[in-house]
Design an enzyme around this catalytic site. Structure first.
Site, PDB file in Angstrom:
ATOM      1  N   HIS A 161      38.412  37.921  38.848  1.00 21.63           N
ATOM      2  CA  HIS A 161      37.170  38.380  39.467  1.00 21.63           C
ATOM      3  C   HIS A 161      36.016  37.902  38.606  1.00 21.63           C
ATOM      4  O   HIS A 161      36.121  37.922  37.381  1.00 21.63           O
ATOM      5  CB  HIS A 161      37.155  39.920  39.569  1.00 21.63           C
ATOM      6  CG  HIS A 161      36.187  40.422  40.579  1.00 21.63           C
ATOM      7  ND1 HIS A 161      34.858  40.573  40.293  1.00 21.63           N
ATOM      8  CD2 HIS A 161      36.365  40.780  41.871  1.00 21.63           C
ATOM      9  CE1 HIS A 161      34.245  41.017  41.385  1.00 21.63           C
ATOM     10  NE2 HIS A 161      35.130  41.145  42.354  1.00 21.63           N
ATOM     11  N   ASP A 181      42.037  42.618  46.480  1.00 18.65           N
ATOM     12  CA  ASP A 181      42.877  42.003  47.505  1.00 18.65           C
ATOM     13  C   ASP A 181      44.363  42.061  47.194  1.00 18.65           C
ATOM     14  O   ASP A 181      45.185  41.767  48.050  1.00 18.65           O
ATOM     15  CB  ASP A 181      42.475  40.530  47.690  1.00 18.65           C
ATOM     16  CG  ASP A 181      41.177  40.417  48.460  1.00 18.65           C
ATOM     17  OD1 ASP A 181      40.943  41.264  49.330  1.00 18.65           O
ATOM     18  OD2 ASP A 181      40.412  39.480  48.197  1.00 18.65           O
TER      19      ASP A 181
END
Ligand code: ACO
Length: 378
Positions: free
Chosen positions: A261, A315
């Protein structure tokens, strides 16, 4: 930093001043309007959280009841939109269908009355209400079935699962789905939110704002990663295959989907909540062997990637939850969009409050004074 220093991906460059959400990537903290996402996931609902994000404070009982009522009674879509969607190719990706349908809403409702709070509220209600109906309708129509009419007696998430599966969902499944929507509702200045704000800054209509954000969310480096995670789990196939698979990926410098991320350098707090929700689902509805594979991936990846600050993102476990809810893989990203509409609309409203059209600069690296070469000489 010099004005002209180029930062690929605009990393670290503020694109807006915002009071909607806050992320601390080192601590793994996410707040919506100052409230911890863990708290909301436990105590709130998706519609209440949407109200909080869009209007900046938790609604009173009366405000919430009025908002829920409006959203409930705007769920239907016009038959012309259904007819348009029937013409979409059944092999088309549901994200593309959603982007086209969201834009088409603007044909029916666009007045661009952006200074009118009633117009803003109508647009918020319509988008939150109709997008789930459009996602479910496309899924049924591509299978050759008629879309299912929304049920006014069901809450937001229960109604969506009902429209998708043509049967009323188990209350635990509906609640878990609602929590998933809350967790995906907003996340600071990510790519699709940036898209939404850029589009909003031109003072176009909110349907175009949402359509542009849907297009941006669809890519595999953004919302599309949740589908790729399931593809990866299927490809790995067993717990024993995890280590060689991950090692081979890292050797050829491929990304492990659902990991990493730009902001979080620890495990994404949403991934922790989603993992817990997945476990609750497996306990009630039976185990999924892909969960064991996922846990092993996390273990091996931690060994190999934690020193780079690469951990599971939102996710990684969301796909496992949706799979257990019986949702087709290519609907995972449209479901992400259903949730993120709340955040995009909050940013749309915030952008309008102090608007200046986005017009960044560039560092030119091309030619000057170049000759035009006649075509026969090229
Ligand atoms: N697997 C393996 N290595 C990774 C991963 C990953 N998933 N993500 C980053 N890295 C490594 C990179 O190879 C790079 O290593 P290097 O410095 O040795 O070259 C380093 O970490 C930095 O990676 P970048 O790609 O520069 O990080 P960036 O912040 O630009 O990218 C992103 C973030 C796009 C999310 C990236 O981690 C990625 O592609 N992840 C996989 C796709 C994914 O899960 N996306 C969903 C993100 S969450 C969301 O959008 C809702």
């Amino acid at each position: 930093m010099s004005v002209c220093e180029f930062k690929p991906g605009l990393e670290g460059i503020p694109a807006a001043q915002s009071s909607i959400s806050f992320v601390d990537g080192q601590q793994g903290l996410l707040e919506y309007r100052g409230i911890r996402v863990e708290d909301l996931a436990q105590k709130s609902t998706f519609l209440e959280t949407s109200y909080l994000l869009i209007w900046g404070e938790l609604p009173t009982r009366e405000q919430l009841a009025a908002f829920e009522h409006e959203v409930r009674y705007h769920r239907r879509i016009k038959y012309r939109i259904r007819d348009m969607m029937k013409c979409f190719p059944e092999s088309g990706h549901p994200m593309d269908a959603l982007q086209a349908s969201a834009a088409a809403l603007g044909l029916f409702y666009s007045r661009r009355d952006l200074d009118n709070p009633a117009y803003i509220r109508d647009a918020v209600v319509r988008l939150l209400a109709k997008i789930p109906t459009m996602v479910a309708a496309f899924d049924l129509m591509r299978k050759g079935n008629d879309p299912v009419r929304p049920r006014d007696d069901l809450d937001y998430s229960a109604n969506f699962l009902y429209m998708l599966n043509e049967r009323e969902p188990d209350p635990l499944a509906a609640r878990i789905f609602d929590v998933c929507l809350m967790l995906h509702a907003e996340h600071t200045m990510n790519a699709s939110t940036f898209s939404a704000r850029v589009t909003a800054s031109t003072l176009t209509d909110p349907y175009a704002v949402v359509a542009s954000a849907v297009g941006t969310l669809g890519g595999p480096l953004h919302g599309g990663a949740n589908e790729e995670v399931i593809g990866m789990l299927e490809e790995i196939g067993s717990v024993e295959n995890v280590r060689p698979y991950i090692e081979e990926c890292l050797q050829r410098k491929a990304k492990i989907m659902g990991f990493g991320h730009r902001v979080y350098k620890v495990k994404d707090p949403r991934a922790t909540i989603l993992q817990n929700l997945a476990e609750q689902l497996f306990e009630k509805f039976g185990h999924d062997k892909y969960y064991d594979i996922a846990v092993e991936i996390e273990r091996v990846a931690e060994e190999k990637l934690s020193q780079k600050g690469i951990f599971p993102n939102v996710d990684f476990y969301s796909g496992l939850v949706y799979r257990k809810l019986g949702i087709p893989t290519d609907l995972f990203t449209p479901i992400f969009a259903i949730a993120r509409v709340a955040g995009w609309l909050a940013h749309w409203k915030e952008q309008l409050a102090e608007n200046r059209i986005f017009r960044p600069t560039q560092v030119y690296s091309g030619l000057h004074e170049a000759d035009y070469i006649p075509i026969e000489q090229r």
